[in-house]
Design an enzyme around this catalytic site. Structure first.
Site, PDB file in Angstrom:
ATOM      1  N   ASP A  62      15.112  -2.945  -7.765  1.00  0.00           N
ATOM      2  CA  ASP A  62      14.585  -2.611  -6.437  1.00  0.00           C
ATOM      3  C   ASP A  62      15.731  -2.031  -5.618  1.00  0.00           C
ATOM      4  O   ASP A  62      16.903  -2.284  -5.928  1.00  0.00           O
ATOM      5  CB  ASP A  62      14.015  -3.847  -5.736  1.00  0.00           C
TER       6      ASP A  62
ATOM      7  N   ASN B 244       6.561  -6.934   5.274  1.00  0.00           N
ATOM      8  CA  ASN B 244       6.508  -7.452   3.897  1.00  0.00           C
ATOM      9  C   ASN B 244       6.059  -8.910   3.859  1.00  0.00           C
ATOM     10  O   ASN B 244       5.480  -9.366   2.872  1.00  0.00           O
ATOM     11  CB  ASN B 244       7.877  -7.369   3.231  1.00  0.00           C
TER      12      ASN B 244
ATOM     13  N   GLN C 192       3.818 -10.699   5.044  1.00  0.00           N
ATOM     14  CA  GLN C 192       2.410 -11.064   4.956  1.00  0.00           C
ATOM     15  C   GLN C 192       1.980 -11.333   3.524  1.00  0.00           C
ATOM     16  O   GLN C 192       0.989 -12.016   3.269  1.00  0.00           O
ATOM     17  CB  GLN C 192       1.573  -9.933   5.591  1.00  0.00           C
TER      18      GLN C 192
ATOM     19  N   LYS D 217      16.311  -6.729  -0.674  1.00  0.00           N
ATOM     20  CA  LYS D 217      15.278  -7.508  -1.354  1.00  0.00           C
ATOM     21  C   LYS D 217      15.823  -8.166  -2.615  1.00  0.00           C
ATOM     22  O   LYS D 217      15.405  -9.271  -2.971  1.00  0.00           O
ATOM     23  CB  LYS D 217      14.081  -6.617  -1.710  1.00  0.00           C
TER      24      LYS D 217
ATOM     25  N   CYS E 104      -0.784   1.020   0.037  1.00  0.00           N
ATOM     26  CA  CYS E 104      -1.095  -0.209   0.763  1.00  0.00           C
ATOM     27  C   CYS E 104      -0.687  -0.095   2.228  1.00  0.00           C
ATOM     28  O   CYS E 104      -1.294  -0.715   3.093  1.00  0.00           O
ATOM     29  CB  CYS E 104      -0.394  -1.396   0.107  1.00  0.00           C
TER      30      CYS E 104
ATOM     31  N   CYS F 205      -1.278   9.767  11.736  1.00  0.00           N
ATOM     32  CA  CYS F 205      -1.987   8.574  11.286  1.00  0.00           C
ATOM     33  C   CYS F 205      -1.018   7.403  11.396  1.00  0.00           C
ATOM     34  O   CYS F 205      -0.242   7.346  12.346  1.00  0.00           O
ATOM     35  CB  CYS F 205      -2.530   8.755   9.867  1.00  0.00           C
TER      36      CYS F 205
END
Length: 388
Positions: A71, A79, A81, A95, A197, A346
């Site tokens: 990563d 993150n 959640q 991370k 996502c 958006c």
């Protein structure tokens, strides 16, 4: 199915490990020999996010001896959640370091190897080569195809998982007995067609459901027990709590695992998925940064701000622009004046890019996409706006 070859015969369990893994040892399907296999095994997790969180925790708890993690991101508040391996105190930190500390806090007997890099065609074979099982916890198509092809070329099982909103998928690819990811998806979808996502959202517990299924499949492969998801695609609907299964077959014409493969080395996966550097450069002429938009608004320029998100997103936060959801745009395009400068936005910029493409095909020339969307605007221009 063949069992993975490990040096389990040379590995012994300490008294501490015997105590820790006692609930495994009393299961005849695992037992002492199985636990030795787990200790001798090496598993690589591609991603330390939603799927990587339960994977890292459960594989470490099970006693997998070596866990590698690839990563290159940092922990963000959004993150937390779903990425339960990280904590509020780790926001802004790597991370990899966050995951490593959490895993070693759970089981200090496990070795954690970290690779803080973007997995690419240049480094994938070298990184994957030393592991028994590769677990794909990524969220983008170029990396999924890269992991798949590397696993086929190296002869490594690829434990696949994906999530979106309330739905998830899981399977085991790239084994001699079954199909690979390309057999299921020979071609990637057009760029931007499938929302991420970040654009479409994901139920926080869904990565836990799919990630633990991936962990279960990984342990079965390492132990050589049960019936792995080889040749089967598990579909999970968390909203209806339904599990469906599709049978998959190896495609003899598959370019990477077929009878006469044409892909014998790793390729340019960004280009394969339609994300070329040239296209990215061309798109820059149709983009506008948050700073540039603010300057235009401050100067009193005639700018029409078009919000193509959904109404429930508009309620969370908005810039005061006109709301026309992307799906409604074809039927409401007459509400737009092609003579005015139109700036579409958006959440992060994906849907608004498709809106700009659509409008340009209709002949609109003074239309721009806001880089980073309203999230970028909140970060750089108006920090008082809520971010989601």
């Amino acid at each position: 199915m063949r069992q993975l070859e490990t040096a389990s015969g040379e590995v012994q369990l300490t008294r501490e490990e015997m105590r820790r893994y006692g609930r495994h040892l009393i299961m005849p399907e695992v037992g002492l020999e199985g636990q030795r296999k787990l200790k001798a095994s090496k598993v690589l997790l591609v991603g330390a996010g939603g799927l990587g969180s339960p994977l890292g925790l459960y594989l470490a708890a099970a006693g997998v001896g070596t866990i590698g993690i690839v990563d290159f991101d940092v922990v963000d508040p959004t993150n937390l959640q779903r990425q339960i391996i990280h904590s509020t105190n780790e926001v802004g930190k790597s991370k990899l370091e966050s995951a490593k500390q959490r895993i070693q806090g759970l089981n200090p007997l496990v070795e954690v190897r970290t690779y803080e890099t973007h997995l690419s065609s240049e480094n994938a074979l070298e990184i994957l080569a030393d592991y028994d099982v590769i677990v794909d916890g990524t969220d983008n198509f170029p990396t999924r195809y890269l992991v798949n092809d590397a696993c086929v070329l190296l002869g490594k099982p690829n434990v696949y998982g994906s999530i979106f909103r309330f739905e998830g998928q899981a399977s085991v690819f790239s084994t001699s007995e079954g199909p690979c990811y390309r057999c299921l998806y020979p071609e990637p979808p057009p760029p931007g067609l499938v929302p991420s996502c970040a654009e479409g959202g994901v139920l926080g517990v869904l990565p836990g459901i799919i990630g633990t299924i991936q962990a279960n499949e990984t342990l079965k492969l390492l132990l050589g027990i049960g019936r792995p998801l080889i040749g089967r695609l598990l579909l999970v609907d968390a909203l209806a709590v339904q599990f469906r299964e599709l049978k998959l077959r190896k495609n003899p014409e598959c370019p990477v695992c077929g009878v006469n493969p044409t892909i014998k080395k790793l390729i340019d996966y960004e280009a394969f998925c339609g994300i070329s550097a040239q296209q990215t450069e061309q798109w820059k002429q149709y983009e506008i940064t948050a700073e540039e938009l603010k300057q235009k608004l401050d100067d009193g320029d005639d700018v029409f701000v078009l919000d193509v998100r959904e109404p429930h997103e508009y309620e969370i936060v908005n810039m005061g622009g006109t709301l026309i959801p992307l799906g409604e745009l074809p039927n409401r395009v007459r509400e737009l004046d092609s003579a005015r400068t139109i700036v579409a936005h958006c959440h992060h910029g994906g849907r608004s890019q498709r809106a700009v493409e659509f409008l340009r095909e209709l002949g609109f020339r003074k239309v721009k996409n806001l880089v980073g969307g309203i999230d970028g605007w909140a970060e750089k221009i108006d920090p008082l706006l809520p971010r989601y």
